[in-house]
Write an enzyme that holds these catalytic residues in place. Structure first.
Site, PDB file in Angstrom:
ATOM      1  N   GLU A 405       0.779  -1.236   0.000  1.00  0.00           N
ATOM      2  CA  GLU A 405       0.000   0.000   0.000  1.00  0.00           C
ATOM      3  C   GLU A 405       0.814   1.293   0.000  1.00  0.00           C
ATOM      4  OE1 GLU A 405      -2.878  -0.331   3.156  1.00  0.00           O
ATOM      5  OE2 GLU A 405      -4.082  -1.742   2.008  1.00  0.00           O
ATOM      6  N   GLU A 510      -5.996  -8.342  -0.232  1.00  0.00           N
ATOM      7  CA  GLU A 510      -6.785  -8.205   0.990  1.00  0.00           C
ATOM      8  C   GLU A 510      -8.233  -7.898   0.616  1.00  0.00           C
ATOM      9  OE1 GLU A 510      -5.212  -5.227   3.582  1.00  0.00           O
ATOM     10  OE2 GLU A 510      -3.139  -5.874   3.326  1.00  0.00           O
TER      11      GLU A 510
END
Length: 765
Positions: A405, A510
């Site tokens: 991220e 995720e």
């Protein structure tokens, strides 16, 4: 991931709340990624939002000022960034001389027995220890029949392999019964510890067989909160609960940085050893056995940089979680599970969220320490790549997420593309033997959107893309799972297909079952929830109480069925996925899981997750199915590792501009002259296990030094945030931190007044 952080440190030496883009009211156009919207799964509430926008609000954001009310500068000429997803590893003995006929007969008889034994051993070895389609494991493999029964090592009582109902012996000598009704085969022989013959299920390739990416489905779970801790997955663990233990102390634990500080000060309570106790107990061998038995074939393991080293005053427990990652490799090998290693926390933080090392400001590719921290991060990528590219580990650790991220809207897609290209070159050089070797390299899309990466890394060798489509951090609604059950199908599936056609393998690293932000610490420690209207990054209108969404013990069969349908639709639409997360520990306060929508294990136990994930296939009606295969170069075949020279030139390392500073020449950098720390291999206790565990470094020709400080240069703290670079940049004296510059520390503050918020937004523009 979801918002795992607390508050924010403002860049003007004042403090304010850590708002999300949802609370700031800012949005970024979705461009051509409309069908992949995570925001699209959230109906309009009373918020002033347009469902045609994702916003940068899929999770809380610690640095609204980095892009509040403005677009990310177009540093590349490739267009401005739109962010649809930020919306939130025999000896032969000579025969004795014959001295008599009787002795010869005795010896002859013994030799005959020995020949028979050898013949049996060879037969067992080639039927159990070799695969008909092995992929070059270091120590051979296993090809089992139907997986029933057990195989006992000749000459001993040690059981080395088995299927459903077989008895497994763990490292400590204890045993359990392996329950896997899907044809899974475990294999562990201490005298052959690199055998890759295990298979998780009959339909998943064994570790010594080829995993056909794009055809074979990745069905995985994250082992979140284990080796890289964070409050939502790990406020609980074992008693006493670690994060909960330090909520009211002199150092409030809100991320692993402050948790480590609090533990180090608590010598009476066990100090930092408490973290190792957590590593040893939170995830164990039996978790891997259960994961295989749940029909899953992959785990994604978040790992922080301090698995390798720490510097200066960094408080993390160094070099310790690595030995538990080695255990994970051993357990994954034993049960046939592949590993996606994800470098989750970088020095200085790549996104300012609490899972990234320390909440607050972004200091990778941003600010005065942005380039130096990126240099360190690339070194850590190199060290990990050299280890997992070794033949002993490459068939187990088959994917490498080089950075979790990274927040592209802060530092720009051009600089992230440069960083990724450098990481790609590093990982591929580590294998040292050409295309098709080493791990699949996973790039998180950086909240720019999958389509923003079309045309990048063409003819690269096995690059994949990672997205994290959470739906719970945007507009809150009282609508239940029954009204959302098939929405993932229309929101995600087509975009996944397009990305696989254009860019290569695309997987959701995720996702969860959460449709609102209810759950203990889901937004961060003591930050409240949007759903209940008490989120500190608000204001958000109250929708109701979170209790119905967290009191899973009261959920009806109908509600569990609706959650199951939502999970199945998500799995089918995403196609290749890793659920966040495998397990959530019990709260030390209530004694139960307080974030049930995030736990795969609990869902299995209680009936809202599928016991066989293949059940998801077809849930979305196959209206837009993926048509394999991937392009040859996307799987390491013809044309791979031939990125055009023009692209390599356009995105060469290092960057020329660093966001919030200007020219890269204005910021301090490190010199590549330090000694390289080599990661150790496992230690096997069996006297028979005399095989090599590898040197830790696959490519001996990769001998560039580690990035270290230049003695005559000045450096700021790695987490200093956006401020002026040290001056002079390089001096004649030894390197010293400028004590006059303030390093912001984490604080929890109330929401600002409307006037203060406007001033903050104006000053940040």
């Amino acid at each position: 991931m979801r918002p795992r952080f607390i508050g924010r440190a403002l860049q003007d030496e004042s403090y304010g709340p850590r708002q999300s883009y949802a609370s700031s009211g800012n949005s970024v156009p979705i461009g051509d990624d409309a069908q992949s919207s995570v925001y699209g799964l959230n109906p309009n509430g009373s918020q002033t939002r347009d469902t045609a926008y994702y916003s940068l609000n899929y999770r809380d954001d610690p640095h609204d000022s980095d892009f509040a009310g403005q677009s990310t500068p177009d540093l590349t000429g490739y267009g401005k960034i739109s962010s649809p997803y930020l919306s939130e590893k025999r000896a032969a003995y000579a025969a004795p001389r014959q001295r008599s006929r009787k002795r010869a007969l005795i010896i002859g008889g013994l030799v005959l027995v020995a020949v028979i034994i050898v013949a049996v051993v060879v037969a067992v070895y080639f039927t159990v220890g070799k695969s008909h389609k092995g992929s070059g494991s270091a120590s051979g493999g296993v090809s089992h029949g139907d997986g029933s029964g057990e195989t006992t090592k000749t000459g001993s009582t040690l059981i080395v392999t088995g299927g459903d109902g077989s008895k497994v012996t763990k490292d400590d000598g204890s045993t359990f019964i392996y329950s896997n009704s899907y044809g899974g085969i475990w294999y562990w022989d201490p005298s052959d510890p690199f055998n890759n013959g295990a298979r998780p299920q009959s339909w998943s390739p064994a570790l010594n067989e080829t995993f056909n990416y794009g055809i074979d489905s990745i069905r995985g779970v994250n082992l979140g909160g284990w080796l890289n801790t964070e409050p939502v997955s790990f406020p609980f663990s074992d008693a006493p609960a670690l994060y909960e233990k330090y909520l009211n102390g002199p150092i409030v634990a809100i991320d692993e940085f402050t948790l480590s500080q609090a533990m180090a000060a608590d010598t009476a309570g066990g100090g930092l050893k408490q973290l190792e106790d957590h590593y040893a107990t939170f995830i164990t061998e039996e978790d891997f056995a259960q994961i295989a038995a749940a029909g899953l074939n992959y785990v994604r393991i978040p790992l922080p940089y301090w698995a390798i080293e720490v510097r200066q005053n960094e408080p993390f427990l160094a070099n310790t979680c690595w030995k538990y990652f080695l255990k994970a490799i051993q357990w994954a090998r034993k049960y046939g599970i592949r590993i996606n290693l994800d470098l989750h926390a970088l020095p200085g933080s790549q996104n300012g969220w609490n899972h990234s090392s320390k909440f607050g400001t972004i200091n990778v590719l941003n600010g005065p320490m942005g380039l130096a921290n990126a240099q360190r991060a690339l070194d850590y990528i190199r060290i990990l790549a050299e280890f997992i590219s070794q033949p002993e580990y490459q068939n187990v650790v088959t994917m490498f997420g080089v950075t979790n991220e990274p927040l592209t809207p802060t530092f720009g897609q051009e600089n992230l593309a440069r960083y990724y290209l450098q990481a790609y070159n590093i990982v591929r050089k580590a294998s040292g033997i050409g295309e098709g070797n080493g791990p699949m390299i996973s790039f998180h899309e950086g909240f720019a959107g999958l389509s923003a990466w079309n045309g990048y890394y063409t003819n690269s060798d096995r690059v994949s893309y990672d997205i994290h489509p959470y739906v719970c951090f945007n507009g809150q609604s009282t609508d239940g799972y029954d009204t959302r059950a098939t929405q993932p199908c229309t929101s995600w599936g087509a975009n996944q297909n397009q990305s696989m056609a254009s860019n290569g393998l695309t997987a959701a690293g995720e996702f969860s079952n959460a449709i609102n932000d209810c759950g203990l610490y889901v937004n961060g420690v003591n930050l409240g929830t949007r759903y209940e209207g008490n989120y500190t990054g608000g204001p958000w209108p109250r929708q109701g109480s979170c209790e119905p969404w967290t009191d899973w013990q009261s959920w009806t069969p109908a509600m569990k069925k609706d959650i199951m349908n939502f999970a199945l639709a998500s799995m089918d639409a995403l196609q290749h996925w890793f659920f966040w997360t495998w397990k959530i520990g019990n709260s030390s306060v209530t004694g139960k899981v307080e974030s049930p929508a995030w736990s795969y294990q609990l869902g299995l136990q209680e009936g809202w997750m599928p016991k066989d994930p293949r059940k998801a296939s077809g849930t979305c009606g196959n209206s837009s199915p993926w048509t394999p295969p991937l392009k040859s170069w996307q799987t390491g075949g013809a044309g791979a590792d031939q990125i055009p020279a023009s692209f390599s030139s356009s995105f060469a390392w290092p960057p020329t501009v660093i966001s919030n500073v200007g020219a890269a020449t204005l910021v301090p950098t490190y010199t590549q002259t330090g000694p390289i720390p080599t990661l150790p291999g496992p230690t096997f206790t069996s006297a028979a296990a005399t095989v090599s565990v590898g040197s830790g470094w696959q490519n001996s020709a990769d001998n560039k030094g580690l990035a270290v400080a230049i003695p005559t240069c000045s450096y700021l703290d790695p987490w200093v945030g956006t401020t002026d670079p040290p001056s002079p940049l390089c001096s004649g004296s030894s390197s010293k931190r400028d004590d006059k510059r303030k390093v912001f520390e984490a604080v929890i503050t109330p929401a600002p007044t409307a006037t203060a918020a406007r001033r903050f937004k104006r000053d940040s523009s």
